[in-house]
Design an enzyme around this catalytic site. Structure first.
Site, PDB file in Angstrom:
ATOM      1  CD  GLU A 115      -1.335  -0.699   3.567  1.00 60.89           C
ATOM      2  OE1 GLU A 115      -1.802   0.163   4.293  1.00 60.89           O
ATOM      3  OE2 GLU A 115      -1.644  -1.912   3.651  1.00 60.89           O
ATOM      4  CE  LYS A 117       6.882   5.099   5.784  1.00 58.84           C
ATOM      5  NZ  LYS A 117       6.669   6.482   6.180  1.00 58.84           N
ATOM      6  CG  ASP A 119       5.894  12.391   3.934  1.00 60.68           C
ATOM      7  OD1 ASP A 119       6.145  12.064   5.107  1.00 60.68           O
ATOM      8  OD2 ASP A 119       6.623  13.122   3.251  1.00 60.68           O
ATOM      9  CE1 TYR A 244      -1.174   3.165   9.943  1.00 64.09           C
ATOM     10  CE2 TYR A 244      -1.179   5.027   8.437  1.00 64.09           C
ATOM     11  CZ  TYR A 244      -0.789   4.448   9.644  1.00 64.09           C
ATOM     12  OH  TYR A 244      -0.039   5.154  10.527  1.00 64.09           O
ATOM     13  CE  LYS A 330      11.395   6.908   4.081  1.00 67.20           C
ATOM     14  NZ  LYS A 330      11.167   7.703   5.251  1.00 67.20           N
ATOM     15  CB  CYS A 424      47.745  24.516 -13.941  1.00 70.36           C
ATOM     16  SG  CYS A 424      46.774  23.323 -14.876  1.00 70.36           S
ATOM     17  CB  CYS A 427      50.193  22.619 -17.752  1.00 68.10           C
ATOM     18  SG  CYS A 427      49.540  24.221 -17.265  1.00 68.10           S
ATOM     19  CB  CYS A 442      45.290  26.874 -16.004  1.00 60.62           C
ATOM     20  SG  CYS A 442      46.771  26.487 -16.934  1.00 60.62           S
ATOM     21  CB  CYS A 447      46.609  24.037 -19.859  1.00 61.80           C
ATOM     22  SG  CYS A 447      46.318  22.802 -18.592  1.00 61.80           S
TER      23      CYS A 447
HETATM   24  S1  IVH Z   1       1.373   0.540   8.776  1.00 61.52           S
HETATM   25  C1  IVH Z   1       3.884  -0.517  12.694  1.00 61.52           C
HETATM   26  N1  IVH Z   1       0.669   1.688   6.587  1.00 61.52           N
HETATM   27  O1  IVH Z   1       4.657   5.244   8.368  1.00 61.52           O
HETATM   28  C2  IVH Z   1       3.288   0.669  12.105  1.00 61.52           C
HETATM   29  N2  IVH Z   1       1.994   2.916   8.118  1.00 61.52           N
HETATM   30  O2  IVH Z   1       7.390   4.762   9.179  1.00 61.52           O
HETATM   31  C3  IVH Z   1       2.248   0.213  11.172  1.00 61.52           C
HETATM   32  N3  IVH Z   1       2.500   5.198   7.363  1.00 61.52           N
HETATM   33  O3  IVH Z   1       4.096   5.095  11.806  1.00 61.52           O
HETATM   34  C4  IVH Z   1       2.020   1.250  10.213  1.00 61.52           C
HETATM   35  N4  IVH Z   1       1.408   5.094   5.481  1.00 61.52           N
HETATM   36  O4  IVH Z   1       2.705   6.778  10.394  1.00 61.52           O
HETATM   37  C5  IVH Z   1       1.340   1.828   7.741  1.00 61.52           C
HETATM   38  N5  IVH Z   1      -0.051   2.569   4.600  1.00 61.52           N
HETATM   39  C6  IVH Z   1       0.606   2.711   5.745  1.00 61.52           C
HETATM   40  C7  IVH Z   1       1.266   3.905   6.093  1.00 61.52           C
HETATM   41  C8  IVH Z   1       1.961   3.962   7.294  1.00 61.52           C
HETATM   42  C9  IVH Z   1       2.137   5.854   6.270  1.00 61.52           C
HETATM   43  C10 IVH Z   1       3.348   5.774   8.420  1.00 61.52           C
HETATM   44  C11 IVH Z   1       2.855   5.514   9.807  1.00 61.52           C
HETATM   45  C12 IVH Z   1       3.968   4.781  10.489  1.00 61.52           C
HETATM   46  C13 IVH Z   1       5.143   5.227   9.673  1.00 61.52           C
HETATM   47  C14 IVH Z   1       6.284   4.265   9.801  1.00 61.52           C
END
Ligand code: IVH
Length: 696
Positions: A115, A117, A119, A244, A330, A424, A427, A442, A447
């Protein structure tokens, strides 16, 4: 590194990381980029992996989250909020699967879920009898902060849990029981509070106007917005939430079922989550997300991959503060940290000495780099960089990596200063710095380094663009005495090359053919290829267009001698009149064409059969006429060179720096300091979409 050295480095890394964490989590401030901080943490983790007895309980690798702020009530999590281990490469990812597979009897890879991640900021939501009663930040994983009032301002967080519609077929749970469980008991859901890219930009514009703090990234802003004492401020930030993790046990057997349940409960959950059955699947998924993430409304910094089977996930347990059965894979950062092994001055084709940092090889944005330009002596002074320093290096698009900051707190005392050489390095003639110039040069016009670099330049993409002829082959040809200058290239025969070590008959014949094909060259490319001081691609275009128009040149081939005669007869004042070409450039062109060595070289090129092609005069659009365009950041739909070409075709000019005279700054992804300068000077700024509209 021996243990003693590792110990020292570990201590310093911990100090720097702890300080940055404090700034970031407690004060919502960031001095180092997320990526650079991640890179330091990664280095620390690697050192601790190599010397496990150096791990201490207070190491940043041993804890999650941050200190809770005093201004919010503390909340103890019923189930600890863990964190994830980060990996950045396929190799590290595959090591993770091998590690946890050793702990399970089946030899094959279990089913995984991939899934996005997000931010943002992790939040735990507690519902009692269906009502949202508490929202808490992660804090240190055990104790977080109660931010319920602020979370309630987020529209995508349901205040009451209800079962919406039917559960999908693959979920083996009874709807009635679930409804009953929701309305009578406790439910805990976890997810990420995020801010959309658009809102992030908008808020920073307002902050800038108010002369208040600019947020470094969306995560920082989400965290800052959630930790507001006044919920009205949080509400004004228009945050969003993706769920999530369903902590409460409804009898679900797999993580994928939780996604379905969370959606049925009325949460937004990852629209891209998929089942992954092999390492190949993971790699395909990650590449797809990497490609699509720019088009998403919110920032995604990688993918999360975890074991789908909940029983197996439990069995695998926790190592440190991270579950063994899940990992964050990542995206490669555009910025990272590494060490400067050496600094050397490189002599360019105009004799300028450019200091170059030789780095411990490191991957930035997925490409391994070992060199970064330090531009000039002033830049070294500004950064205060020394040999042995740990530095932040970055790379934007296809630009050469550069050093952005020096982490002076990591110094050991053994670092050495770099001074521009007085002789230089090639040279040994003297090096001088002209009045008012930043560059050291130089003084020797002959050169060998100048000659070598001049040849690399002559055959390069924007000059003669000779296929298959790069610096390595030029080096061989020069070292074997097969060529003295660029004109000699056109006299090479297959037999000359076939004897060389790196050539077979076929490659020799290909190269000779490629060189021959370039005997006709465009006027502007020809002028650029000569490597005249201050004559880059743009100036070459301006000068050749001017000559074409002023001397009524026809769209046809000209001999080199015909064109050189025209240029030699141009008074320097007439060169100075060319719009966009400065005095310095005009004088440089004038003196180049009157130098006897250069005149001999031009004759040699003529004898080698080089002819120059003057193109048709372009139709110039009034929007572009005499307008200068500056590009910053990465474009998504076309390369920088293609974009520049379009601007030129329409009659515009390109510049590398922003001034009051700049017509437009085109800002792509991850723009650099040019954008800030443009904002400061009030220059028109276009994003990629607006630019595309302008050129079509
Ligand atoms: S699962 C054990 N799923 O990433 C923690 N985390 O670097 C289980 N995060 O603390 C988290 N998207 O804040 C999970 N699809 C996702 C996520 C996610 C972002 C964040 C979350 C976690 C951090 C870890």
């Amino acid at each position: 590194m021996n243990k003693q050295e590792a110990k020292k480095r570990i201590e310093k890394l911990r100090q720097v990381i702890n300080h940055q964490r404090y700034l970031y989590h407690v004060l919502d401030r960031l001095d180092l980029s997320e990526a650079a901080l991640d890179s330091l943490k990664h280095e620390l983790k690697k050192l601790e992996d190599a010397f496990p007895d150096l791990i201490t309980p207070d190491s940043p690798t041993q804890r999650v989250g941050s200190l809770a702020l005093d201004k919010f009530q503390k909340v103890r999590h019923a189930v600890p909020m863990l964190s994830l281990e980060d990996v950045f490469s396929e190799e590290e990812f595959s090591d993770w699967t091998t590690r946890f597979q050793k702990l399970i009897p089946e030899a094959k890879l279990p089913e995984l879920v991939g899934e996005l991640k997000f931010d943002g900021l992790a939040i735990s939501l507690t519902y009692q009898k269906g009502l949202l009663v508490q929202a808490a930040t992660r804090g240190d994983g055990e104790v977080g902060e109660d931010v319920t009032q602020n979370i309630k301002t987020i529209e995508s967080v349901p205040l009451r849990l209800e079962l919406h519609g039917k559960l999908p077929k693959h979920v083996s749970l009874y709807e009635k029981e679930i409804s009953r469980a929701i309305t009578s008991g406790m439910v805990e859901v976890r997810g990420e509070v995020i801010i959309t890219k658009k809102n992030f930009e908008k808020i920073n514009v307002v902050q800038r106007k108010k002369n208040e703090k600019i947020y470094a990234n969306p995560r920082n802003l989400a965290a800052g917005s959630i930790r507001q004492l006044d919920p009205a401020v949080t509400a004004s930030r228009h945050l969003d939430f993706f769920a999530y993790d369903l902590v409460t046990d409804f009898g679900q057997q797999a993580h994928s079922e939780e996604h379905a349940l969370l959606t049925a409960f009325g949460f937004k959950s990852d629209p891209k989550a998929v089942c992954l059955r092999s390492l190949d699947d993971v790699s395909v998924f990650r590449n797809r997300v990497a490609k699509e993430r720019d088009a998403l409304d919110y920032h995604v910094d990688g993918i999360v991959v975890q074991v789908d089977d909940n029983v197996l996930m439990q069995k695998l347990g926790v190592v440190g503060k991270a579950p063994r059965g899940a990992i964050a894979f990542k995206f490669p950062p555009e910025e990272t940290t590494t060490r400067v092994l050496d600094i050397q001055a490189q002599v360019g084709r105009t004799g300028v000495l450019t200091p170059v940092a030789h780095l411990e090889p490191v991957s930035i944005g997925g490409v391994v780099v070992s060199r970064a330009t330090l531009h000039n002596a002033d830049e070294i002074e500004r950064l205060g960089v020394k040999i042995g320093d740990t530095v932040v290096v970055g790379r934007a698009g296809d630009v050469i990596p550069d050093i952005r900051a020096v982490l002076k707190d990591l110094r050991t005392g053994k670092e050495k200063s770099f001074h521009m050489p007085t002789k230089c390095p090639v040279c040994e003639n003297s090096v001088e710095r002209a009045e008012g110039e930043v560059a050291y040069r130089c003084v020797n016009k002959k050169c060998p380094a100048r000659k070598r670099e001049g040849l690399y330049h002559f055959v390069s993409k924007k000059a003669f663009d000779i296929d298959g002829l790069g610096p390595k082959i030029i080096d061989v040809l020069l070292d074997q005495g097969l060529i003295q200058d660029a004109a000699d290239l056109f006299e090479l025969k297959e037999g000359d090359l076939a004897l060389l070590e790196r050539f077979g008959e076929k490659s020799a014949s290909n190269l000779v053919k490629a060189i021959k094909e370039k005997k006709q060259v465009l006027f502007s490319r020809f002028l650029y290829a000569l490597g005249i001081l201050h004559v880059g691609e743009e100036n070459a275009l301006l000068v050749t267009s001017y000559i074409t128009a002023t001397y009524n040149l026809k769209a046809q081939k000209y001999t080199i001698l015909e064109l050189t005669t025209i240029i030699q007869n141009m008074p320097v004042d007439s060169l100075k009149e060319i719009s966009g070409v400065g005095e310095k450039v005009a004088e440089s062109i004038f003196s180049w064409f009157h130098d006897k060595h250069h005149i001999m070289f031009l004759k040699k090129l003529d004898q080698a059969g080089i002819v120059v092609v003057v193109p048709k005069v372009r139709m110039i659009s009034s929007t572009f006429r005499d307008k200068t365009f500056v590009f910053t950041g990465e474009l998504q739909t076309l390369t920088r060179d293609e974009a520049k070409q379009k601007v030129r075709e329409l009659g515009g000019n390109i510049s590398e720096s922003v001034s009051k005279k700049t017509g437009y700054v085109i800002a792509g992804e991850n723009p650099g300091s040019k954008l800030k300068k443009a904002q400061h000077l009030g220059v028109d700024i276009l994003n990629e979409k607006e630019f595309l509209k302008l050129i079509t």
